[in-house]
Design a protein around this motif. Structure first.
Motif: not given
Length: 360
Positions: A8-9, A237-239, A264-265, A317-319
């Motif tokens: 979902g990311v 996530d950052i990449i 982070p969120a 968004s983050e995984r």
């Protein structure tokens, strides 16, 4: 806009990156190596410009990255090295990560840090004037902001003003990017990432690599400020945020912010340094023995960045949110220590294979 993955990311658009000519400076470093692995998984044609890997072992060597890209060794402070890499790459997209990235090293070597992190950016952007690049992402830091230790999450329009050689040089790099964007029309933006964790990091002075060495050597871990909070995020996530940002710059979106925070969120609970290594130790089933040794330099207790703009502008968004970022980092170290082939392991993680998300 990228594709949506199974978790979902938002993921980078493979169709965009397949065959795309990309220059990555700093590809032998921790984040640069993971970015190069991810670009290879997407089918990009990557040219790297960097000094030799900064650590032994290194993710670059363990993942055998030299086989999958045009590996060019050189110094971003050398105009000839920069010009040769740009001529060889003919880049459509550039990610500038090459830098002196350790706060403690910046204190010991301030002139070298300022030179690499300020003039290095200037020389790369100057070398790209008139080149083929349609998107340039300069990687700075969450430490670019004027931090009065108030605990408020920084937003992109907050004043810049790092006070030590590392953070100050990254603040100045932001101004260099702005000069080349507003004066010379360069398609350049800056990405301000939080504290990044992930497998394959062996740098001294970073929390998880220091913890891994302590665990491996059966020694007590030294923490400078165990109650300090930082915006921890997983490197993959950052990449992915960097890739989505580059896609948007390439598309010349008029509404796109020229600087974005990746962290982070906004509603994520802060995690202290001690809590982070406790999570890491638990994920690795290792006992945690630690002691405090106050930092020999002034260090901010609280640091947080607001990533709302990146989430709104890019759908990013983050995984691996919150503690999962630390557990996913531990998964790499655990698999490597257990005998897994680090090249195959790292490439599989760069493909976002779900089975490698957490340590056993």
């Amino acid at each position: 806009m990228g594709a949506v993955g199974a978790a979902g990311v938002s993921l980078a658009d493979e169709a965009f990156w397949r065959g795309r000519r990309v220059l990555v400076t700093g590809h032998t470093g921790f984040k640069g190596a993971w970015l190069s692995l991810r670009l290879a998984a997407l089918g990009a044609k990557v040219t790297g410009l960097a000094l030799d890997p900064p650590t032994r072992p290194s993710l670059f060597d363990l993942a055998e990255l030299g086989r999958g890209l045009d590996d060019r060794r050189g110094d971003i402070r050398n105009d000839a090295d920069v010009a040769a890499a740009i001529a060889a790459a003919r880049p459509e997209v550039v990610f500038h990560l090459a830098a002196q990235a350790i706060v403690r090293t910046g204190l010991a070597e301030p002139i070298a840090t300022l030179d690499a992190n300020i003039m290095g950016v200037a020389r790369v952007l100057e070398g790209l004037r008139g080149a083929t690049a349609k998107a340039i992402v300069v990687i700075t830091s969450d430490k670019v902001y004027l931090n009065r230790d108030e605990g408020r999450a920084f937003r992109e329009d907050d004043p810049l003003g790092g006070s030590d050689p590392y953070s100050g040089s990254k603040s100045a790099a932001e101004m260099v990017a702005r000069i080349y964007r507003e004066t010379f029309g360069a398609p350049v933006v800056s990405a301000r990432a939080g504290n990044v964790v992930g497998g394959g990091d062996f740098a001294e002075g970073r929390l998880l690599p220091d913890a891994w060495r302590a665990f491996s050597g059966g020694e007590a871990l030294t923490l400078r400020r165990p109650q300090s909070t930082r915006p921890w995020s997983h490197v993959l996530d950052i990449i992915e945020g960097y890739l989505l940002y580059a896609e948007a710059v390439f598309a010349d979106r008029p509404d796109l912010p020229k600087a974005l925070n990746f962290g982070p969120a906004p509603d994520a609970a802060p995690i202290t340094a001690l809590e982070t290594v406790q999570l890491f130790a638990a994920a690795l089933s290792r006992p945690l023995d630690w002691r405090q040794d106050p930092a020999p330099f002034v260090e901010k207790t609280q640091l947080a960045i607001d990533s709302s703009a990146a989430r709104a502008a890019l759908g990013w968004s983050e995984r691996f949110a919150g503690p999962e970022a630390v557990r996913a980092a531990a998964a790499w170290y655990a698999a490597w220590a257990g005998g897994a082939d680090p090249a195959a392991l790292s490439r599989a993680m760069a493909r976002h294979e779900p089975s490698l998300a957490t340590a056993s």
